[in-house]
Design an enzyme around this catalytic site. Structure first.
Site, PDB file in Angstrom:
ATOM      1  N   GLN A 171       4.235   7.210   1.862  1.00 53.87           N
ATOM      2  CA  GLN A 171       3.602   6.496   2.969  1.00 53.87           C
ATOM      3  C   GLN A 171       3.384   5.055   2.515  1.00 53.87           C
ATOM      4  O   GLN A 171       2.738   4.827   1.485  1.00 53.87           O
ATOM      5  CB  GLN A 171       2.273   7.168   3.329  1.00 53.87           C
ATOM      6  N   PHE A 176       4.750   8.938   9.787  1.00 55.75           N
ATOM      7  CA  PHE A 176       3.759   9.590   8.928  1.00 55.75           C
ATOM      8  C   PHE A 176       4.447  10.593   7.992  1.00 55.75           C
ATOM      9  O   PHE A 176       5.658  10.718   7.966  1.00 55.75           O
ATOM     10  CB  PHE A 176       2.697  10.275   9.794  1.00 55.75           C
ATOM     11  N   SER A 177       3.616  11.333   7.273  1.00 56.00           N
ATOM     12  CA  SER A 177       4.121  12.159   6.168  1.00 56.00           C
ATOM     13  C   SER A 177       5.118  13.225   6.596  1.00 56.00           C
ATOM     14  O   SER A 177       5.095  13.701   7.738  1.00 56.00           O
ATOM     15  CB  SER A 177       2.946  12.829   5.465  1.00 56.00           C
ATOM     16  N   ASN A 209      -0.005   5.679   0.476  1.00 57.65           N
ATOM     17  CA  ASN A 209      -0.835   6.875   0.360  1.00 57.65           C
ATOM     18  C   ASN A 209       0.064   8.075   0.036  1.00 57.65           C
ATOM     19  O   ASN A 209       0.702   8.054  -1.031  1.00 57.65           O
ATOM     20  CB  ASN A 209      -1.807   7.071   1.523  1.00 57.65           C
ATOM     21  N   ASP A 210       0.163   9.063   0.872  1.00 60.34           N
ATOM     22  CA  ASP A 210       0.772  10.339   0.461  1.00 60.34           C
ATOM     23  C   ASP A 210       2.186  10.233  -0.109  1.00 60.34           C
ATOM     24  O   ASP A 210       3.014   9.503   0.430  1.00 60.34           O
ATOM     25  CB  ASP A 210       0.902  11.277   1.666  1.00 60.34           C
ATOM     26  N   TRP A 270       0.822  -1.224   0.000  1.00 55.93           N
ATOM     27  CA  TRP A 270       0.000   0.000   0.000  1.00 55.93           C
ATOM     28  C   TRP A 270       0.845   1.259   0.000  1.00 55.93           C
ATOM     29  O   TRP A 270       1.868   1.321   0.673  1.00 55.93           O
ATOM     30  CB  TRP A 270      -0.858  -0.009   1.275  1.00 55.93           C
TER      31      TRP A 270
END
Ligand code: FRU
Length: 497
Positions: free
Chosen positions: A55, A98-99, A38-39, A36
């Protein structure tokens, strides 16, 4: 020194990433190596290459304890995977890295600034994730977390701000050699704000001020800020959570917002003048920008929507989930944000086919116009007589499936619709936006890359992005008119290596 957690992630991605065949992923959009993403994170130019971190949960195609994946590119279109850069392996980021962002230090090292997440017990026995800002330094491949982490914590927040929503630092170096960063935060009113911090060296950080307050105008918490000068203006990009819709400008859920204004560097004062959505499609979030060596401001976002991830992750056999948008060159015209596909995309164009002044009144197909890795330029005008009612282009099409972009000139509404793209989930499949058009004139540029479409309207005045996971055998393209449409079309395959 790399930890066991990072070594395991690196071993796992190396072994399983190569089990995904190249044709199972987008060709020129960056997708997660495995599992996976994301950002986009740490988008930067370092040691002669663009670096993109992301991410990353390598072990499954859904969100999990966040690592930082890593890829490099010379042209932002061909990406090479590098080993994962960060793993959630330290007492202050055990529950996620995190980002965050990246900047080069004077000694040649790259500095990563990210949000460390730690689940902490509450007085009522429940757990909540505390967020702090952390650093790592490295050489473009291996990174070591800073011994002084975290460098910003609850003690560095303005009064009333939440220590559970304090994330996504975007750092930059000023001309005088000092550093600034903007961070997303949640004040006592429960909405969002962007905080500004400063540092003489990238390691010692100090709170400066609240740069912008949401005051419950656009969604609640503001995530993933980016802040930069562009064409004589100052731009703040943020991604608000929990938006309410506003006309055709903002839609429900997580959205993207661009604030354009001026910035007084001496007093660190940002004065808002105007705001708009960054992308008007279904799938776009958390963009970050980089300044290219030749001075272009280029943006890449996560081409996905938090509320519709189920479309793909519930398909059986999915080995990856999450891709980035095209790199887009930004500019400001008439106070608005314009986006154009990175100009190097033109180098991938092959097999030009063009048609001029095609007049049609129902469904047509044009010889040679099909494919799922395609650059399609469409110019519309009304036939000589009255304004047409509707135009549509359908793609990723076979007898069963298609995705469509349609336009109604009287209302000036453009719609993307992926209802028939093969999704079995009851989530958002359509989105509309308002575009500029007179007498039925409209310019569209559609970029297809196997699992997505990005529609650039009127030379970048608006962009509409959507993913679609239709089988690749559905590669037809057809055009539809209700009324009389006159059209020029230029199509290229985007297959150049
Ligand atoms: C935005 C976001 C960020 C956070 C990250 C976690 O999509 O929620 O605010 O840092 O994703 O993966």
């Amino acid at each position: 020194m790399s930890s066991q957690t990072l070594r395991e992630a690196r071993r796992y991605e190396e072994a399983t990433g190569q089990m995904i065949a190249p044709e199972e992923r987008p060709a020129f959009h960056l997708s997660t190596r495995v599992g996976w993403t994301n950002d986009p994170n740490g988008f930067s130019y370092y040691k002669g290459k663009y670096h993109m971190f992301y991410q990353y949960h390598p072990y499954a195609p859904y969100w999990g304890p966040m690592h930082w994946g890593h890829a490099v590119s010379k042209d932002l279109l061909h990406w090479e995977y590098l080993p994962a850069a960060l793993a959630p392996d330290s007492p202050y980021d055990r529950d996620g890295c995190f980002s965050g962002s990246a900047v080069e230090l004077p000694d040649g090292r790259q500095l990563l600034m990210y949000t460390g997440v730690l689940s902490t017990p509450q007085p009522d026995g429940t757990m909540r994730e505390m967020q702090t800002q952390c650093l790592a330094t490295g050489d473009g491949i291996d990174y070591e977390k800073y011994s002084g982490n975290p460098v910003l914590d609850a003690g560095d927040l303005p009064e009333g701000s939440s220590k559970y929503d304090f994330r996504d630092p975007k750092v930059w170096k000023k001309e005088d050699g000092t550093y600034r960063c903007v961070i997303g935060s949640r004040p006592a009113d429960g909405s969002g704000q962007i905080l500004l911090y400063s540092s003489p060296d990238g390691f010692q950080w100090k709170f400066e001020k609240v740069l912008v307050e949401n005051k419950n105008r656009y969604g609640l918490m503001w995530e993933c800020p980016d802040f930069f000068a562009l064409d004589g203006k100052q731009v703040l990009l943020v991604s608000p959570q929990d938006m309410l819709p506003e006309g055709f400008e903002y839609h429900n859920g997580n959205g993207t917002l661009c604030l354009i204004g001026t910035y007084d560097e001496k007093t660190d004062t940002f004065t808002e003048e105007y705001n708009q959505s960054i992308d008007y499609g279904i799938d776009f979030y958390a963009p970050q920008t980089v300044l290219t060596p030749d001075g272009r401001r280029v943006m890449i976002g996560w081409m996905q929507n938090w509320d519709t991830c189920s479309i793909h992750t519930q398909n059986r056999g999915v080995k990856w989930f999450g891709q980035m948008s095209l790199p887009r060159e930004l500019s400001i015209k008439n106070g608005r944000l314009y986006q154009k596909p990175l100009r190097e995309l033109d180098d991938l164009r092959r097999n030009k086919i063009s048609y001029e002044d095609v007049v049609f009144t129902d469904t047509i197909r044009l010889d040679g116009i099909e494919g799922r890795r395609v650059d399609l330029e469409i110019e519309l005008s009304a036939g000589e007589e009255e304004l047409y009612k509707k135009f549509a282009v359908r793609f990723a099409q076979n007898e069963q499936y298609h995705t469509a972009v349609s336009f109604r000139p009287a209302e000036r509404i453009l719609k993307v619709d992926r209802k028939f793209s093969g999704s079995r989930r009851a989530v958002i499949h359509q989105r509309r936006c308002e575009v500029n058009s007179e007498n039925g004139k409209l310019k569209l540029r559609l970029i297809l890359d196997r699992f997505s479409v990005e529609i650039f309207v009127n030379d970048g005045e608006k962009v509409v992005s959507a993913t679609m996971f239709t089988g690749q055998e559905a590669k037809g393209i057809s055009f539809f008119a209700s009324g009389r449409v006159k059209m020029n079309v230029v199509k290229y395959d985007l297959t150049g290596e």
